[in-house]
Design a protein around this motif. Structure first.
Motif, PDB file in Angstrom:
ATOM      1  N   GLY A  63       0.892  -0.933   0.161  1.00 17.40           N
ATOM      2  CA  GLY A  63      -0.070   0.239  -0.176  1.00 17.40           C
ATOM      3  C   GLY A  63       1.008   0.586   0.266  1.00 17.40           C
ATOM      4  O   GLY A  63       2.185   1.142  -0.405  1.00 17.40           O
ATOM      5  N   PHE A  64       0.280   2.164   1.030  1.00 14.35           N
ATOM      6  CA  PHE A  64       0.540   2.975   0.914  1.00 14.35           C
ATOM      7  C   PHE A  64       1.372   4.368   1.426  1.00 14.35           C
ATOM      8  O   PHE A  64       2.436   5.419   1.368  1.00 14.35           O
ATOM      9  CB  PHE A  64      -0.465   4.671  -0.669  1.00 14.35           C
ATOM     10  CG  PHE A  64      -0.262   4.719  -2.031  1.00 14.35           C
ATOM     11  CD1 PHE A  64       1.318   4.553  -3.134  1.00 14.35           C
ATOM     12  CD2 PHE A  64      -0.887   3.526  -2.648  1.00 14.35           C
ATOM     13  CE1 PHE A  64       0.876   4.354  -3.870  1.00 14.35           C
ATOM     14  CE2 PHE A  64      -1.198   3.215  -3.997  1.00 14.35           C
ATOM     15  CZ  PHE A  64      -0.178   3.328  -4.448  1.00 14.35           C
ATOM     16  N   ASN A  65       1.029   3.573   2.651  1.00 13.32           N
ATOM     17  CA  ASN A  65       1.346   4.665   3.630  1.00 13.32           C
ATOM     18  C   ASN A  65       2.479   4.172   4.121  1.00 13.32           C
ATOM     19  O   ASN A  65       3.705   3.361   3.450  1.00 13.32           O
ATOM     20  CB  ASN A  65       0.873   3.820   5.201  1.00 13.32           C
ATOM     21  CG  ASN A  65       0.446   2.663   5.704  1.00 13.32           C
ATOM     22  OD1 ASN A  65       1.450   1.502   5.179  1.00 13.32           O
ATOM     23  ND2 ASN A  65      -0.626   2.221   5.977  1.00 13.32           N
ATOM     24  N   HIS A 114     -11.348  17.274  -0.460  1.00 20.82           N
ATOM     25  CA  HIS A 114     -11.871  16.147  -1.577  1.00 20.82           C
ATOM     26  C   HIS A 114     -10.722  17.002  -2.941  1.00 20.82           C
ATOM     27  O   HIS A 114     -10.120  15.695  -2.312  1.00 20.82           O
ATOM     28  CB  HIS A 114     -13.467  16.550  -1.916  1.00 20.82           C
ATOM     29  CG  HIS A 114     -13.095  14.643  -2.610  1.00 20.82           C
ATOM     30  ND1 HIS A 114     -14.052  15.054  -3.724  1.00 20.82           N
ATOM     31  CD2 HIS A 114     -12.982  14.156  -2.214  1.00 20.82           C
ATOM     32  CE1 HIS A 114     -13.665  13.033  -3.665  1.00 20.82           C
ATOM     33  NE2 HIS A 114     -12.891  12.677  -3.265  1.00 20.82           N
ATOM     34  N   ASP A 115     -11.020  17.652  -2.966  1.00 20.09           N
ATOM     35  CA  ASP A 115     -10.017  17.783  -4.649  1.00 20.09           C
ATOM     36  C   ASP A 115      -8.866  18.528  -3.587  1.00 20.09           C
ATOM     37  O   ASP A 115      -7.939  17.525  -4.687  1.00 20.09           O
ATOM     38  CB  ASP A 115     -10.786  18.810  -5.073  1.00 20.09           C
ATOM     39  CG  ASP A 115     -11.924  19.019  -5.396  1.00 20.09           C
ATOM     40  OD1 ASP A 115     -12.799  18.159  -6.278  1.00 20.09           O
ATOM     41  OD2 ASP A 115     -12.482  20.542  -5.868  1.00 20.09           O
ATOM     42  N   ARG A 116      -8.328  18.989  -2.702  1.00 25.66           N
ATOM     43  CA  ARG A 116      -7.394  18.685  -2.170  1.00 25.66           C
ATOM     44  C   ARG A 116      -6.668  17.923  -1.925  1.00 25.66           C
ATOM     45  O   ARG A 116      -5.566  17.481  -1.997  1.00 25.66           O
ATOM     46  CB  ARG A 116      -7.238  20.224  -0.385  1.00 25.66           C
ATOM     47  CG  ARG A 116      -7.145  21.409  -0.880  1.00 25.66           C
ATOM     48  CD  ARG A 116      -7.238  22.296  -0.326  1.00 25.66           C
ATOM     49  NE  ARG A 116      -7.309  21.861   1.241  1.00 25.66           N
ATOM     50  CZ  ARG A 116      -8.629  22.527   1.251  1.00 25.66           C
ATOM     51  NH1 ARG A 116      -9.596  23.420   0.401  1.00 25.66           N
ATOM     52  NH2 ARG A 116      -9.038  22.677   2.666  1.00 25.66           N
ATOM     53  N   PHE A 117      -7.448  16.849  -1.302  1.00 23.64           N
ATOM     54  CA  PHE A 117      -6.879  15.524  -1.195  1.00 23.64           C
ATOM     55  C   PHE A 117      -6.491  14.675  -1.811  1.00 23.64           C
ATOM     56  O   PHE A 117      -5.796  13.778  -2.373  1.00 23.64           O
ATOM     57  CB  PHE A 117      -8.131  14.732  -0.096  1.00 23.64           C
ATOM     58  CG  PHE A 117      -7.689  13.775   0.129  1.00 23.64           C
ATOM     59  CD1 PHE A 117      -6.803  12.905   1.168  1.00 23.64           C
ATOM     60  CD2 PHE A 117      -8.341  12.331  -0.935  1.00 23.64           C
ATOM     61  CE1 PHE A 117      -6.353  11.222   1.332  1.00 23.64           C
ATOM     62  CE2 PHE A 117      -8.020  10.903  -0.617  1.00 23.64           C
ATOM     63  CZ  PHE A 117      -7.586  10.241   0.330  1.00 23.64           C
ATOM     64  N   GLU A 152      -2.603  11.838  -4.952  1.00 23.32           N
ATOM     65  CA  GLU A 152      -1.866  11.642  -6.446  1.00 23.32           C
ATOM     66  C   GLU A 152      -0.499  12.145  -6.828  1.00 23.32           C
ATOM     67  O   GLU A 152       0.057  11.203  -6.838  1.00 23.32           O
ATOM     68  CB  GLU A 152      -2.539  12.046  -7.430  1.00 23.32           C
ATOM     69  CG  GLU A 152      -1.880  12.186  -8.587  1.00 23.32           C
ATOM     70  CD  GLU A 152      -3.492  10.737  -9.200  1.00 23.32           C
ATOM     71  OE1 GLU A 152      -2.821   9.829 -10.620  1.00 23.32           O
ATOM     72  OE2 GLU A 152      -4.497  10.469  -8.469  1.00 23.32           O
ATOM     73  N   GLU A 153      -0.291  12.711  -5.748  1.00 21.22           N
ATOM     74  CA  GLU A 153       0.929  13.478  -5.654  1.00 21.22           C
ATOM     75  C   GLU A 153       2.182  12.656  -4.849  1.00 21.22           C
ATOM     76  O   GLU A 153       3.150  11.909  -5.415  1.00 21.22           O
ATOM     77  CB  GLU A 153       1.179  15.143  -5.577  1.00 21.22           C
ATOM     78  CG  GLU A 153       0.930  16.134  -5.999  1.00 21.22           C
ATOM     79  CD  GLU A 153       1.007  17.818  -5.554  1.00 21.22           C
ATOM     80  OE1 GLU A 153       1.106  17.185  -4.026  1.00 21.22           O
ATOM     81  OE2 GLU A 153       0.031  18.209  -6.116  1.00 21.22           O
ATOM     82  N   LYS A 210       4.817   9.991  -6.302  1.00 22.10           N
ATOM     83  CA  LYS A 210       6.415  10.196  -5.658  1.00 22.10           C
ATOM     84  C   LYS A 210       7.033   8.722  -5.241  1.00 22.10           C
ATOM     85  O   LYS A 210       7.863   8.147  -5.234  1.00 22.10           O
ATOM     86  CB  LYS A 210       5.873  11.477  -4.434  1.00 22.10           C
ATOM     87  CG  LYS A 210       7.791  11.585  -4.057  1.00 22.10           C
ATOM     88  CD  LYS A 210       7.914  12.543  -2.844  1.00 22.10           C
ATOM     89  CE  LYS A 210       8.709  12.598  -2.150  1.00 22.10           C
ATOM     90  NZ  LYS A 210       7.777  13.733  -0.585  1.00 22.10           N
ATOM     91  N   PHE A 211       5.955   7.917  -4.909  1.00 18.07           N
ATOM     92  CA  PHE A 211       6.210   7.077  -4.545  1.00 18.07           C
ATOM     93  C   PHE A 211       6.890   5.517  -5.310  1.00 18.07           C
ATOM     94  O   PHE A 211       7.644   4.855  -5.083  1.00 18.07           O
ATOM     95  CB  PHE A 211       5.073   6.129  -3.310  1.00 18.07           C
ATOM     96  CG  PHE A 211       5.597   4.464  -3.179  1.00 18.07           C
ATOM     97  CD1 PHE A 211       6.707   3.869  -2.555  1.00 18.07           C
ATOM     98  CD2 PHE A 211       4.598   3.063  -2.830  1.00 18.07           C
ATOM     99  CE1 PHE A 211       7.045   3.367  -1.850  1.00 18.07           C
ATOM    100  CE2 PHE A 211       4.853   1.985  -2.251  1.00 18.07           C
ATOM    101  CZ  PHE A 211       5.575   2.134  -2.041  1.00 18.07           C
ATOM    102  N   ILE A 212       5.999   5.734  -6.839  1.00 23.39           N
ATOM    103  CA  ILE A 212       6.104   4.923  -7.715  1.00 23.39           C
ATOM    104  C   ILE A 212       7.656   5.775  -8.096  1.00 23.39           C
ATOM    105  O   ILE A 212       8.177   4.403  -8.126  1.00 23.39           O
ATOM    106  CB  ILE A 212       5.290   5.431  -9.066  1.00 23.39           C
ATOM    107  CG1 ILE A 212       3.753   4.447  -7.876  1.00 23.39           C
ATOM    108  CG2 ILE A 212       5.180   4.327 -10.065  1.00 23.39           C
ATOM    109  CD1 ILE A 212       2.817   4.587  -9.212  1.00 23.39           C
ATOM    110  N   LYS A 213       7.901   6.720  -8.160  1.00 23.15           N
ATOM    111  CA  LYS A 213       9.174   7.069  -8.790  1.00 23.15           C
ATOM    112  C   LYS A 213      10.696   6.404  -7.976  1.00 23.15           C
ATOM    113  O   LYS A 213      10.780   6.126  -8.792  1.00 23.15           O
ATOM    114  CB  LYS A 213       9.255   8.757  -8.696  1.00 23.15           C
ATOM    115  CG  LYS A 213       8.369   9.010 -10.598  1.00 23.15           C
ATOM    116  CD  LYS A 213       9.185  11.017 -10.076  1.00 23.15           C
ATOM    117  CE  LYS A 213       7.754  11.569 -11.431  1.00 23.15           C
ATOM    118  NZ  LYS A 213       8.331  13.055 -11.344  1.00 23.15           N
TER     119      LYS A 213
END
Length: 363
Positions: A243-245, A293-296, A301-302, A306-309
């Motif tokens: 996951g992403f945490n 919600h839009d800010r989240f 997404e950022e 970042k993690f995938i990079k």
């Protein structure tokens, strides 16, 4: 797709990240096939090596079918509840099977002989061990692996469960099982290979299954363990799920690095993100031009990018081997299959196509 038996392991650095969910959804795709993607309908054998938290047998592959039939050896069950009751009451599962075999005095004496023979003639020792197990041991009722195999009727899906945690002897069986002795003294790797071989040979003798390719999906205990090492040794392809945490990021990165360094192999990565971006946020007022919600969504997404990079920066070959799926809210409450119209199922189809292409490339 190459018409051969291939083994794919599913690993994770921790539990609760959707590893078993990913495996069972891939199994469903393999069983059904996807002609448009070049995925041939396959015999799919699921093996649960997560002895501490077994979960494959909780997935009902016939949940949407009107006619339900599940078979264990000579017994047929017409409901998922009946199947679960049988598993809860009977010693069915590879954990029970391996425990019983390695507590057999004759088997232990044979292992001593084969291990000694390994020092001078490893090929003969291996062949003799296989002959003994397949022709002598497995024909005995108490040690017959077919008695532990679940067939999902009307599907080309078979399950070798670990066992039911609700069985009154399961916890004690797992507590006493010694993985190190199993490998070093009990010919464990060779025994598992014989179990899988016997099951596949049996399945291929069933009507309509003889010409289908075989895909064996191994569910691995989370983290670093002897059981996990067995999966890595047996498998032709390795799928890492996370996951992403921050805990997931650290654990997954360590797993990826380990595969490249210790196993000299390139894994595939499935990142399960919680389906928060589609859930509206409650708020009373907003002074900015964007809602919370839009800010989240933007921040989420950022972080994903970042993690995938970061993963691909250290290992360039991972660029085309990372797939992102949704850990939807329904999956928190019950075992979940992705809907056919969802993006997640297409991501897993792309994963399977990539894995299958790697098999072809090795021919």
């Amino acid at each position: 797709m190459k018409k051969a038996t291939k083994i794919i392991s599913f690993s994770s650095s921790k539990g609760g990240v959707g590893r078993t969910m990913t495996l069972t959804n891939c199994a469903k795709i393999y069983s059904e096939g996807r002609d448009w993607a070049g995925i041939e309908s396959s015999i799919t054998l699921l093996v649960d090596f997560d002895f501490h938290a077994p979960g494959i047998h909780y997935y009902d592959f016939l949940s949407e079918d009107k006619s339900k039939q599940y078979q264990i050896f000579k017994s047929t069950f017409t409901s998922y509840k009946e199947l679960q009751t049988e598993l809860n009451q009977s010693k069915i599962g590879i954990a029970f099977l391996l425990s019983k075999i390695t507590n057999n005095s004759e088997y232990l004496k044979k292992c001593e002989q084969f291990i000694k023979l390994m020092e001078t003639s490893p090929e003969k020792a291996t062949a003799d061990f296989q002959t003994y197990v397949l022709k002598d041991l497995f024909i005995q009722d108490d040690y017959n692996p077919l008695k532990h195999l679940i067939q999902i009727k009307s599907k080309s899906i078979f399950i070798l469960p670990a066992g039911s945690p609700n069985h009154h002897e399961y916890n004690d069986t797992i507590f006493k099982f010694d993985w190190l002795s199993f490998i070093n003294k009990h010919m464990g790797l060779y025994l598992i290979d014989c179990v899988v071989y016997a099951l596949v040979e049996h399945i291929k003798e069933l009507p309509n299954f003889s010409v289908k390719p075989v895909r064996i999906l191994l569910d691995q205990q989370a983290g670093i363990s002897v059981a996990a090492a067995i999966n890595r040794f047996l498998a032709d392809a390795h799928v890492l799920v996370g996951g992403f945490n921050e805990q997931n990021k650290a654990g997954l990165k360590a797993l990826v690095d380990g595969y490249f360094k210790a196993y000299k192999s390139e894994p595939w990565v499935v990142l399960n993100q919680y389906n928060l971006r589609s859930i509206p946020f409650d708020y009373t007022f907003d002074t900015s031009d964007k809602s919370p919600h839009d800010r989240f969504k933007k921040e989420d997404e950022e972080q994903r990018v970042k993690f995938i990079k970061a993963l691909t920066h250290a290992h360039d070959s991972l660029h085309d081997k990372i797939f992102v799926t949704e850990f939807v809210s329904e999956a928190v409450q019950k075992e979940h299959f992705h809907s056919s119209e969802k993006t997640s199922i297409n991501e897993l189809i792309k994963l399977i196509v990539s894995v299958e292409q790697s098999f072809i490339d090795k021919i």
